[in-house]
Design a protein around this motif. Structure first.
Motif, short mmCIF file in Angstrom:
data_model
loop_
_atom_site.label_atom_id
_atom_site.label_comp_id
_atom_site.label_asym_id
_atom_site.label_seq_id
_atom_site.Cartn_x
_atom_site.Cartn_y
_atom_site.Cartn_z
N GLN A 29 24.95 47.84 -9.50
CA GLN A 29 25.67 46.58 -9.27
C GLN A 29 24.64 45.50 -8.97
OE1 GLN A 29 28.82 46.51 -6.34
NE2 GLN A 29 29.16 44.32 -6.61
N LEU A 30 24.70 44.41 -9.72
CA LEU A 30 23.77 43.30 -9.51
C LEU A 30 24.43 42.21 -8.69
CD1 LEU A 30 22.20 42.94 -13.10
CD2 LEU A 30 21.30 44.21 -11.13
N ASP A 31 23.64 41.58 -7.85
CA ASP A 31 24.10 40.48 -7.00
C ASP A 31 24.17 39.20 -7.85
OD1 ASP A 31 24.16 38.32 -5.19
OD2 ASP A 31 23.18 39.53 -3.65
N THR A 32 25.31 38.52 -7.81
CA THR A 32 25.46 37.32 -8.65
C THR A 32 25.51 36.02 -7.84
OG1 THR A 32 27.84 37.76 -8.62
CG2 THR A 32 26.64 38.48 -10.57
N LYS A 33 25.14 36.10 -6.54
CA LYS A 33 25.26 34.89 -5.70
C LYS A 33 24.44 33.72 -6.26
CE LYS A 33 25.47 37.12 -1.21
NZ LYS A 33 24.90 38.33 -1.69
N LYS A 34 23.24 34.03 -6.74
CA LYS A 34 22.36 32.96 -7.24
C LYS A 34 23.00 32.25 -8.44
CE LYS A 34 17.55 32.30 -8.73
NZ LYS A 34 16.32 32.99 -9.17
N LEU A 35 23.58 33.03 -9.34
CA LEU A 35 24.23 32.46 -10.52
C LEU A 35 25.50 31.69 -10.12
CD1 LEU A 35 24.19 32.30 -13.65
CD2 LEU A 35 25.56 34.38 -13.67
N GLN A 36 26.24 32.25 -9.16
CA GLN A 36 27.50 31.62 -8.75
C GLN A 36 27.28 30.32 -7.99
OE1 GLN A 36 29.08 35.53 -7.20
NE2 GLN A 36 31.01 34.55 -7.76
N LEU A 37 26.09 30.16 -7.39
CA LEU A 37 25.79 28.87 -6.75
C LEU A 37 25.79 27.76 -7.79
CD1 LEU A 37 22.93 29.43 -4.14
CD2 LEU A 37 25.22 28.52 -3.72
N LEU A 38 25.31 28.09 -9.00
CA LEU A 38 25.27 27.11 -10.09
C LEU A 38 26.61 27.05 -10.83
CD1 LEU A 38 21.78 27.89 -11.69
CD2 LEU A 38 22.35 26.10 -10.05
N TYR A 39 27.26 28.22 -10.96
CA TYR A 39 28.50 28.31 -11.75
C TYR A 39 29.58 29.01 -10.92
CZ TYR A 39 25.27 26.91 -15.36
OH TYR A 39 24.32 26.21 -16.07
N PRO A 40 30.14 28.29 -9.93
CA PRO A 40 31.09 28.93 -9.02
C PRO A 40 32.38 29.38 -9.69
CG PRO A 40 30.86 26.57 -8.54
CD PRO A 40 29.84 26.89 -9.58
N ASN A 41 32.67 28.85 -10.87
CA ASN A 41 33.94 29.22 -11.53
C ASN A 41 33.82 30.46 -12.42
OD1 ASN A 41 35.24 27.05 -10.34
ND2 ASN A 41 34.61 25.66 -11.99
N LEU A 42 32.64 31.06 -12.45
CA LEU A 42 32.47 32.27 -13.27
C LEU A 42 33.42 33.36 -12.78
CD1 LEU A 42 30.84 33.88 -15.40
CD2 LEU A 42 29.18 34.42 -13.58
N ASP A 43 34.23 33.89 -13.71
CA ASP A 43 35.24 34.88 -13.34
C ASP A 43 34.62 36.20 -12.90
OD1 ASP A 43 37.66 33.55 -13.67
OD2 ASP A 43 37.76 33.99 -15.83
N ASN A 44 35.27 36.82 -11.93
CA ASN A 44 34.97 38.21 -11.58
C ASN A 44 35.22 39.07 -12.81
OD1 ASN A 44 36.03 41.00 -10.57
ND2 ASN A 44 34.92 40.14 -8.84
N ILE A 45 34.48 40.16 -12.93
CA ILE A 45 34.60 41.01 -14.13
C ILE A 45 36.03 41.54 -14.30
CG2 ILE A 45 33.84 43.14 -12.94
CD1 ILE A 45 32.66 42.41 -16.42
N GLN A 46 36.72 41.82 -13.20
CA GLN A 46 38.08 42.39 -13.31
C GLN A 46 39.05 41.37 -13.90
OE1 GLN A 46 39.05 45.48 -12.69
NE2 GLN A 46 37.20 46.32 -11.72
N VAL A 47 38.84 40.10 -13.57
CA VAL A 47 39.69 39.03 -14.12
C VAL A 47 39.27 38.75 -15.57
CG1 VAL A 47 40.25 36.56 -13.92
CG2 VAL A 47 40.04 37.99 -11.85
#
Ligand SMILES: NC(=O)c1ccc[n+]([C@@H]2O[C@H](COP(=O)([O-])OP(=O)(O)OC[C@H]3O[C@@H](n4cnc5c(N)ncnc54)[C@H](OP(=O)(O)O)[C@@H]3O)[C@@H](O)[C@H]2O)c1
Length: 296
Positions: A260-278
């Motif tokens: 499992q990779l941490d996506t916090k860094k990417l989500q800081l730039l793209y907060p609307n990126l969907d969770n994989i389950q969605v």
């Protein structure tokens, strides 16, 4: 009209490269060209750059092995030539020309361990040292990533188990792969939904972002979760059978990473990126309508 951005693409004939080209075609601000040079040929790359004068480069070229990464175990020199020497050549030349490079890399350089147990939600961030070299492919990708950190013109995007919307004619889609396996392991993993992430890769390129990013959707999804969705949404007659990682290792030449990779860094730039389950639910809806259209 003079385009604002000029992008030179390497690996444009590949799976990811083809999808990047399709996205670039839709953007009128971008002029792009696809290099036919081999990454190991510095003089050819120099010529391409001198001729096209790109403002940025996207590198989708790399050896992944056919039919799979097991190929790299028996073709180590070819793998080094493309994945290590080739990638370094391209980035080094671009650095001399002060050109930004977006480099598609892999997140298959980590493996669940005692500090990051499977199912714990404790994930690997971009700073964590690599802990997986069970395949030669992963080994070369980790090596080159270490060296690329010395360059300040690179954006490294770590894809994992990429999933596209289409299974027809897309054997590299993770779904296409696992529906064909006779038996399949069932392990939660970070995965990259290309519909979400490839447009982000272009945005990051145009904005000149640099550094390493885990380029996956937030959260994890297991093989069985995907296969059950496939059965429910696409093919009711589909069946599958599980086997253990130990049994799997008997039929593979090289190991396969699970993490499992941490996506916090990417989500800081793209907060609307969907969770994989969605995101996977949305993907199967798109796939379903596409399959329906095709079946009419
Ligand atoms: N697909 C995945 O599961 C996955 C997962 C994580 C990361 N990635 C990474 O994403 C990148 C693209 O993957 P992909 O799935 O699109 O692979 P792909 O379909 O095999 O495409 C790779 C492309 O790179 C080109 N290439 C290979 N070595 C080259 C060299 N030395 N010089 C110039 N071109 C070269 C290939 O051209 P030729 O066929 O002519 O050699 C091909 O067009 C790779 O770096 C891969 O490691 C992929």
């Amino acid at each position: 009209m003079q385009q604002q951005y000029k992008i030179l693409i390497f690996g444009g004939n590949g799976w990811i490269g083809g999808k990047i080209i399709n996205l670039l075609k839709d953007n009128k601000e971008i002029e792009f060209e696809c290099s036919q040079s081999r990454l190991e040929n510095r003089s050819d790359i120099e010529k391409d750059i001198d001729k096209f004068q790109p403002t940025m480069i996207i590198n989708c070229a790399g050896v992944t092995g056919r039919p799979n990464v097991d190929w790299c175990e028996d073709h180590k020199i070819e793998t080094i030539r493309s994945n290590v020497i080739g990638t370094l050549n391209l980035v080094d030349i671009a650095s001399q020309h002060k050109i930004h490079v977006t480099n598609f890399a892999t997140g298959c350089i980590y493996q669940y361990d005692q500090q990051h147990p499977m199912g714990s939600g404790i994930s690997f961030n971009e700073e964590d040292p690599y802990n997986y070299d069970g395949s030669f492919y992963s080994k070369t990708k980790a090596m080159v990533e270490t060296l690329l950190k010395c360059y300040d013109n690179v954006l490294t995007l770590r894809l994992r188990m990429p999933i596209s919307d289409h299974i027809t004619n897309e054997p590299r889609n993770f779904i296409s792969k696992i529906i064909k396996y006779q038996r399949v392991v069932n392990i939660p993993n970070s995965m990259s939904i290309l519909y979400d992430l490839l447009p982000i890769s272009i945005d990051m390129t145009l904005k000149g972002y640099k550094g390493i990013y885990n380029f996956v959707n937030p959260g994890v999804i297991s093989h069985n979760e995907i296969l059950n969705l496939y059965k429910n949404e696409i093919d009711q007659n589909f069946t599958y059978e599980n086997f253990s990682e130990e049994e799997q290792s008997k039929i593979l030449k090289a190991g396969r990473s699970n993490n499992q990779l941490d996506t916090k860094k990417l989500q800081l730039l793209y907060p609307n990126l969907d969770n994989i389950q969605v995101s996977i639910q949305k993907l199967f809806q798109r796939m379903k309508s596409f399959e329906n259209v095709n079946n009419k």
